[in-house]
Write a protein that holds these residues in place. Structure first.
Motif, PDB file in Angstrom:
ATOM      1  N   ASN A  37      11.754 -14.145  -7.526  1.00  0.00           N
ATOM      2  CA  ASN A  37      11.700 -13.287  -8.719  1.00  0.00           C
ATOM      3  C   ASN A  37      11.160 -14.035  -9.930  1.00  0.00           C
ATOM      4  N   ASN A  38      10.181 -14.932  -9.699  1.00  0.00           N
ATOM      5  CA  ASN A  38       9.602 -15.708 -10.810  1.00  0.00           C
ATOM      6  C   ASN A  38       8.111 -15.425 -10.998  1.00  0.00           C
ATOM      7  N   THR A  39       7.635 -14.344 -10.415  1.00  0.00           N
ATOM      8  CA  THR A  39       6.239 -13.916 -10.513  1.00  0.00           C
ATOM      9  C   THR A  39       5.256 -14.976 -10.031  1.00  0.00           C
ATOM     10  N   THR A  40       5.736 -15.886  -9.176  1.00  0.00           N
ATOM     11  CA  THR A  40       4.884 -16.960  -8.670  1.00  0.00           C
ATOM     12  C   THR A  40       5.009 -17.071  -7.166  1.00  0.00           C
ATOM     13  N   GLY A  41       3.902 -17.021  -6.464  1.00  0.00           N
ATOM     14  CA  GLY A  41       3.860 -17.352  -5.046  1.00  0.00           C
ATOM     15  C   GLY A  41       4.781 -16.534  -4.167  1.00  0.00           C
ATOM     16  N   VAL A  42       5.676 -17.238  -3.463  1.00  0.00           N
ATOM     17  CA  VAL A  42       6.538 -16.615  -2.461  1.00  0.00           C
ATOM     18  C   VAL A  42       7.997 -16.708  -2.891  1.00  0.00           C
ATOM     19  N   ALA A  43       8.880 -16.141  -2.098  1.00  0.00           N
ATOM     20  CA  ALA A  43      10.324 -16.248  -2.330  1.00  0.00           C
ATOM     21  C   ALA A  43      10.979 -16.769  -1.070  1.00  0.00           C
ATOM     22  N   SER A  80       4.240 -19.977   3.201  1.00  0.00           N
ATOM     23  CA  SER A  80       5.214 -20.698   2.386  1.00  0.00           C
ATOM     24  C   SER A  80       4.493 -21.705   1.511  1.00  0.00           C
ATOM     25  N   THR A  81       5.270 -22.490   0.783  1.00  0.00           N
ATOM     26  CA  THR A  81       4.727 -23.451  -0.180  1.00  0.00           C
ATOM     27  C   THR A  81       4.004 -24.593   0.516  1.00  0.00           C
TER      28      THR A  81
END
Length: 530
Positions: free
Chosen positions: A225-231, A369-370
């Motif tokens: 929920n940080n508007t970046t990439g994946v969770a 993923s990252t």
């Protein structure tokens, strides 16, 4: 898998029980019985000389050595014979439980051209040596695949979205990633990563030279929920990386065991190991035993060698063993949660190991993923399945931090969505992870129980079934004639296992339905699986 194998705590002959597996050249892990390490023997011998007993005085008169001095001389002779370079104690990080398991356990570095079998045999012949094993190399479980798949289908299929209505994680929960390290400055990992510690030779701090560990970490705990990439499974968590696989995705037994011990000492409540090998190791097993005894849930990958050709990462020559989690370590150890891989259509991943050790399955194909230093990648492997389960374990602990490892395991595997054959099976274990059902069980306090068969029995079956027409089945089940095809001929000379290792190898074939190699196979198959 590359070099490691799960093992029993009892010492057995290396030459008889191990297929040569990759190891650090010239390096061995040696554990001495209490009072029998060279330092202890030297101290005892010195004390005996200072205050000699009557028996020692008699020995001195006749030029005879005491047993302690004789054993010490034998050990020193081996150190000279194989050109000892250095000795260091295996680090336990002051954990009482680990210190008991690893008391007098050392890493010996000899000349790199020594013959492994010769060194093992010589040390095994010394009574004061509890066990010796090569410093095995383990590798990351990863398979090359298309990097452009960008859908987090895994989170959806395990019902993570529904589980997040209850909890999205907690920074109070620590999860250890024993792998290639974590890129701590990745924008989707930084807020949820405490550190990444280099544990193996050439492994740096606070970065990831192999990429694998950061990908694993992202599935466990990429910031949500940080508007970046994946969770990740946990939007909030505290991850610690332990870089042990730094030589092209491989690492030594000593480094990995130290990584596990350090993860326990640092207070992690979950450890993920997306790595493995083909050699059963007492040292590795003891580290895992200590972790579970310390209240840590250990989640591991089942391995990627099903239907794969023999290679450096899948070294076993027997194809059935090669693709079995029962012969992959740490997957085969009973203290871990062994995780198989599934596809987006809930099928078994083509590479995912099968076996009696499999506890659960989770998404492992085209998992995004990252990726260091600050990007994202889609890759496949049981390495990608395992962190879904490790992340789930962390999420359950955010709901109830007092759960024991057994409770965490039961909550995960006993609520899984059943796939394949009804009930537990060797392909999916108890089924594919359902995070919503697991978190509901924890929240309600009504955690079901279920068990995984685990390794085949260690006692070999009878080597002579006999001629009786109603021979009892060795492990229960239907009683059948041992040699049905030969009964009419009065011929009972069935092919039989010669020892426990043969039985385990053949049993792996029986469970895959290979029963035509001899009448004995059919006997075993019916006895065990009917």
């Amino acid at each position: 898998m590359a070099a490691l194998a799960l093992g029993a705590c009892t010492s057995t002959s290396y030459a008889q029980t191990q297929e040569l597996a990759p190891a650090v050249p010239g390096e061995f892990i040696i554990k001495y019985k209490d009072g029998h390490s060279p330092a202890q023997l030297e101290a005892a011998a010195s004390s005996e000389l200072q205050t000699p007993s009557l028996l020692q005085r008699i020995r001195t008169m006749f030029g005879a050595e005491s047993p302690m001095q004789s054993e010490l001389n034998s050990l020193k002779a081996l150190e000279s014979k194989y050109d000892l370079q250095s000795v260091s104690a295996l680090e336990t990080y002051d954990q009482p439980g680990a210190e008991a398991l690893f008391n007098e356990t050392y890493i010996y570095k000899y000349n790199t051209d020594v013959n492994t079998t010769d060194v093992m045999r010589d040390y095994e012949n010394i009574d004061g040596v509890e066990y010796i094993e090569p410093n095995y190399i383990y590798t990351a479980f990863k398979a090359p695949n298309d990097p452009n798949y960008n859908s987090l289908w895994g989170m959806k299929i395990i019902k993570a979205e529904e589980a997040w209505e209850i909890s999205t994680g907690a920074q109070t929960v620590k999860v250890g990633v024993v792998d290639t390290g974590i890129e701590v400055n990745h924008p989707d990992l930084k807020a949820n990563t405490l550190k990444s510690e280099g544990m193996g030779p050439g492994c740096p701090n606070n970065t990831d030279t192999g990429n694998h560990g950061s990908h694993v970490a992202g599935t466990i705990g990429a910031v949500g929920n940080n508007t970046t990439g994946v969770a990740g499974v946990n939007w909030a968590v505290s991850m610690n990386g332990y870089a042990v696989l730094c030589a092209g995705g491989s690492g030594s037994l000593a480094s990995i065991a130290a990584g596990v011990n350090k993860a326990v000492a640092d207070g992690n409540k979950v450890i993920n190991m997306s790595l493995g090998g083909s050699s059963d190791s007492t040292t590795f097993h003891n580290a895992i035993i200590n972790a579970k005894n310390s209240g840590v849930t250990v989640v591991v990958a089942a391995g990627n060698c099903w239907n794969q050709p023999q290679s450096q990462k899948c070294p076993l020559s027997n194809p059935t063993q090669r693709g079995s989690s029962d012969y992959t370590y740490p997957a085969a150890y009973p203290e871990v949660i062994t995780t198989a891989a599934t596809t987006s259509s809930d099928q078994s991943a083509s590479f995912s190991n099968r076996g009696r050790a499999n506890d659960i399955a989770a998404p492992g194909v085209q998992i995004e993923s990252t990726w260091p230093p600050s990007t994202y990648q889609s890759i496949s492997g049981t390495s990608m399945a395992s962190p879904h389960v490790a992340g789930a374990a962390g999420l359950l602990l955010s709901v109830n931090p007092n759960l024991t490892p057994d409770q965490v395991q039961n909550a995960l595997q006993c609520t899984a969505d059943d796939l394949g054959a009804a009930g537990w099976d060797e392909v999916f274990g108890h089924g594919r992870l359902n995070l919503k059902k697991a978190i509901d069980a924890v929240q309600s306090g009504n955690i079901p129980t279920c068990s995984t068969p685990g390794q085949p029995p260690s006692t070999p079956l009878p080597t002579n079934p006999g001629g009786a027409t109603n021979t009892p089945a060795p492990t229960g089940g239907q009683q059948v004639h041992p040699c049905p095809e030969e009964a009419a001929k009065g011929n009972y000379n069935c092919t039989t296992p010669t020892d426990d290792n043969d039985y385990k190898a053949w049993e792996a074939e029986f469970k895959q339905g290979v029963s035509s190699l001899s009448p004995w196979f059919e006997y075993i198959r019916k006895a065990i699986y009917n």
